[in-house]
Design an enzyme around this catalytic site. Structure first.
Site, PDB file in Angstrom:
ATOM      1  N   SER A 152       0.836  -1.198   0.000  1.00 20.27           N
ATOM      2  CA  SER A 152       0.000   0.000   0.000  1.00 20.27           C
ATOM      3  C   SER A 152       0.872   1.250   0.000  1.00 20.27           C
ATOM      4  CB  SER A 152      -0.883  -0.005   1.256  1.00 20.27           C
ATOM      5  OG  SER A 152      -1.556   1.231   1.352  1.00 20.27           O
TER       6      SER A 152
ATOM      7  N   TYR B 173     -11.829  14.293  -0.356  1.00 20.98           N
ATOM      8  CA  TYR B 173     -11.139  13.792  -1.554  1.00 20.98           C
ATOM      9  C   TYR B 173     -10.569  14.982  -2.347  1.00 20.98           C
ATOM     10  CZ  TYR B 173     -10.696  11.865  -6.308  1.00 20.98           C
ATOM     11  OH  TYR B 173     -10.235  11.514  -7.553  1.00 20.98           O
TER      12      TYR B 173
ATOM     13  N   LYS C  38      -6.625  16.019  -3.311  1.00 16.54           N
ATOM     14  CA  LYS C  38      -6.172  16.065  -4.706  1.00 16.54           C
ATOM     15  C   LYS C  38      -5.551  17.426  -5.027  1.00 16.54           C
ATOM     16  CE  LYS C  38      -6.693  12.552  -6.818  1.00 16.54           C
ATOM     17  NZ  LYS C  38      -5.685  11.468  -6.716  1.00 16.54           N
TER      18      LYS C  38
ATOM     19  N   ALA D  55     -11.638  10.105 -16.803  1.00 12.06           N
ATOM     20  CA  ALA D  55     -11.757   8.853 -17.554  1.00 12.06           C
ATOM     21  C   ALA D  55     -12.818   7.968 -16.928  1.00 12.06           C
ATOM     22  CB  ALA D  55     -10.422   8.121 -17.573  1.00 12.06           C
TER      23      ALA D  55
ATOM     24  N   ARG E 115     -13.631   2.436 -12.734  1.00  7.37           N
ATOM     25  CA  ARG E 115     -14.401   1.979 -11.586  1.00  7.37           C
ATOM     26  C   ARG E 115     -14.708   3.155 -10.655  1.00  7.37           C
ATOM     27  NH1 ARG E 115     -11.517  -2.106  -7.463  1.00  7.37           N
ATOM     28  NH2 ARG E 115     -10.069  -0.365  -7.436  1.00  7.37           N
TER      29      ARG E 115
HETATM   30  P1  NAI Z   1      -9.476   3.072 -10.080  1.00  8.21           P
HETATM   31  O1  NAI Z   1     -10.261   2.839  -8.854  1.00  8.21           O
HETATM   32  O2  NAI Z   1      -9.785   2.268 -11.294  1.00  8.21           O
HETATM   33  O3  NAI Z   1      -7.925   2.902  -9.779  1.00  8.21           O
HETATM   34  C1  NAI Z   1      -7.326   3.219  -8.562  1.00  8.21           C
HETATM   35  C2  NAI Z   1      -6.446   2.064  -8.153  1.00  8.21           C
HETATM   36  O4  NAI Z   1      -5.705   2.428  -6.984  1.00  8.21           O
HETATM   37  C3  NAI Z   1      -7.258   0.807  -7.796  1.00  8.21           C
HETATM   38  O5  NAI Z   1      -6.844  -0.269  -8.628  1.00  8.21           O
HETATM   39  C4  NAI Z   1      -6.954   0.562  -6.324  1.00  8.21           C
HETATM   40  O6  NAI Z   1      -6.876  -0.804  -5.976  1.00  8.21           O
HETATM   41  C5  NAI Z   1      -5.607   1.263  -6.179  1.00  8.21           C
HETATM   42  N1  NAI Z   1      -5.322   1.629  -4.792  1.00  8.21           N
HETATM   43  C6  NAI Z   1      -6.177   2.147  -3.879  1.00  8.21           C
HETATM   44  N2  NAI Z   1      -5.567   2.321  -2.707  1.00  8.21           N
HETATM   45  C7  NAI Z   1      -4.278   1.927  -2.880  1.00  8.21           C
HETATM   46  C8  NAI Z   1      -3.158   1.875  -2.016  1.00  8.21           C
HETATM   47  N3  NAI Z   1      -3.244   2.283  -0.753  1.00  8.21           N
HETATM   48  N4  NAI Z   1      -1.985   1.420  -2.524  1.00  8.21           N
HETATM   49  C9  NAI Z   1      -1.898   1.001  -3.809  1.00  8.21           C
HETATM   50  N5  NAI Z   1      -2.944   1.020  -4.663  1.00  8.21           N
HETATM   51  C10 NAI Z   1      -4.114   1.476  -4.201  1.00  8.21           C
HETATM   52  O7  NAI Z   1      -9.624   4.627 -10.398  1.00  8.21           O
HETATM   53  P2  NAI Z   1      -9.038   5.543 -11.576  1.00  8.21           P
HETATM   54  O8  NAI Z   1     -10.171   6.328 -12.074  1.00  8.21           O
HETATM   55  O9  NAI Z   1      -8.226   4.769 -12.513  1.00  8.21           O
HETATM   56  O10 NAI Z   1      -8.143   6.555 -10.719  1.00  8.21           O
HETATM   57  C11 NAI Z   1      -6.765   6.728 -10.863  1.00  8.21           C
HETATM   58  C12 NAI Z   1      -6.369   8.054 -10.230  1.00  8.21           C
HETATM   59  O11 NAI Z   1      -6.946   9.130 -10.950  1.00  8.21           O
HETATM   60  C13 NAI Z   1      -6.826   8.213  -8.777  1.00  8.21           C
HETATM   61  O12 NAI Z   1      -5.816   8.878  -8.041  1.00  8.21           O
HETATM   62  C14 NAI Z   1      -8.041   9.100  -8.893  1.00  8.21           C
HETATM   63  O13 NAI Z   1      -8.277   9.834  -7.701  1.00  8.21           O
HETATM   64  C15 NAI Z   1      -7.634   9.995 -10.047  1.00  8.21           C
HETATM   65  N6  NAI Z   1      -8.726  10.621 -10.760  1.00  8.21           N
HETATM   66  C16 NAI Z   1      -9.543   9.909 -11.575  1.00  8.21           C
HETATM   67  C17 NAI Z   1     -10.540  10.548 -12.286  1.00  8.21           C
HETATM   68  C18 NAI Z   1     -11.409   9.814 -13.250  1.00  8.21           C
HETATM   69  O14 NAI Z   1     -12.163  10.501 -13.987  1.00  8.21           O
HETATM   70  N7  NAI Z   1     -11.346   8.489 -13.317  1.00  8.21           N
HETATM   71  C19 NAI Z   1     -10.765  12.001 -12.152  1.00  8.21           C
HETATM   72  C20 NAI Z   1      -9.815  12.661 -11.316  1.00  8.21           C
HETATM   73  C21 NAI Z   1      -8.842  11.987 -10.644  1.00  8.21           C
END
Ligand code: NAI
Length: 303
Positions: free
Chosen positions: A74, A166, A170, A198, A201
């Site tokens: 983590s 959150y 950020k 994007a 999930r």
């Molecule tokens: P996602 O939920 O698909 O991916 C996030 C990943 O981080 C998950 O696979 C999860 O298991 C992992 N994770 C969570 N806690 C963790 C930890 N303590 N150590 C290691 N891994 C951990 O979400 P997504 O959308 O791909 O998000 C990626 C990043 O982009 C995040 O930081 C999110 O806050 C940011 N973000 C995403 C947006 C979107 O539109 N999808 C918009 C703005 C920001």
């Protein structure tokens, strides 16, 4: 210019799915050796299948002829973060690129959210970036090279209902990188922040249905891959990517007013000037307060 990552070692946190998985793929496709970090599991808690996500992504990368290793630690604790960096150093001997992408999300009106969820958000997004950077910087200094990417969000920069904590974490990425880049100014270590949108999930149920088709992680990834590359020659930028749109965000300041600082300044004087001091029409990039003040005092003959 073709952008390649031969001989480069990258860590992508939270790369078991969503955006991180695609970043890991794209870096590996172009020659990077990638630590695919993810503790796995559902969006809000660890699952019994926790180890699967990162393993699956490593397999995908190996199947296409790339190099990758899974990491299940983590980012949210200092020891875990150090182990993630050790995985890169122990397996590939160095670290060039750190993509801070791991994230969790709890959504609720601010006063309804349990305190533990505030803490979980801060631990992953803010402390996650802090611990990872702490562990990564020394090897990057030794290496004489580093590209660090943080992930911000429109949630903090413009606001989003139910995402107060959150959003705060950020937006903290911006302050973090702004200070860090000063400390590392004499080294080829660059810090930039991405604001992605994007379909993933995490964003399920949030994005407008008619735009989802454009909002693929692939349509964000060129910005991240660029920030991770030798082509990146900027430091401290906030770069937006989503659905094929790419841009930059900057803090700006109004022209403002200088009120004679040698006499008492009353709140009524401030009130009277408020429309003028907050008029953004002649706004310019926000620079250090002292530089601005010095210039303005000189203009008015106070210095
Ligand atoms: P996602 O939920 O698909 O991916 C996030 C990943 O981080 C998950 O696979 C999860 O298991 C992992 N994770 C969570 N806690 C963790 C930890 N303590 N150590 C290691 N891994 C951990 O979400 P997504 O959308 O791909 O998000 C990626 C990043 O982009 C995040 O930081 C999110 O806050 C940011 N973000 C995403 C947006 C979107 O539109 N999808 C918009 C703005 C920001």
């Amino acid at each position: 210019m073709t952008i390649r990552f031969d001989e480069k070692v990258a860590i992508v946190t939270g790369a078991g799915g969503g955006l991180g998985r695609v970043y890991a793929h794209k870096l590996a496709e172009r020659g990077a050796k990638v630590v695919v970090n993810d503790l796995g599991g559902p969006i809000d808690k660890e699952s019994p299948n926790a180890l699967r996500a990162a393993d699956a992504v490593v397999k995908e990368i190996m199947d296409m002829g790339g190099e990758a290793i899974a990491s299940f630690d983590s980012v949210a604790d200092a020891e875990g973060a150090a182990k993630i960096v050790d995985t890169a150093l122990g397996t590939y001997g160095k670290l060039d690129i750190l993509i801070n992408n791991a994230g969790n999300l709890f959504q609720a009106p601010f006063t309804d959210m349990p305190i533990e969820q505030y803490q979980a958000l801060i631990n992953v997004h803010l402390f996650g970036a802090i611990y990872m950077t702490r562990a990564a910087l020394e090897p990057m200094r030794t290496n004489g090279y580093g590209r660090v990417v943080y992930t911000s969000s429109g949630s903090g920069l413009v606001g989003f209902n139910g995402q107060a904590v959150y959003g705060a974490t950020k937006t903290a990425m911006v302050g973090f990188q702004n200070c860090l880049l000063l400390e590392e100014a004499n080294r080829d270590i660059l810090f930039n922040t991405l604001v992605p949108t994007a379909d993933s999930r995490m964003s399920a149920g949030i994005l407008p249905e008619h735009l989802r088709g454009f909002l693929t992680p692939e349509n964000v990834s060129p910005a991240v891959v660029w920030m991770a590359s030798d082509a990146c020659n900027v430091n401290g930028k906030i770069l937006v990517a989503g659905g094929g749109f790419f841009g930059a965000v900057e803090l700006v300041r109004s022209k403002g007013v200088l009120i004679d600082p040698t006499r008492p300044i009353t709140v009524e004087m401030y009130d009277e000037k408020f429309a003028e001091l907050s008029d953004m029409r002649d706004a310019t990039p926000y620079m250090a307060n002292m530089t601005n003040l010095e210039n303005r005092l000189k203009e008015r003959g106070f210095l």
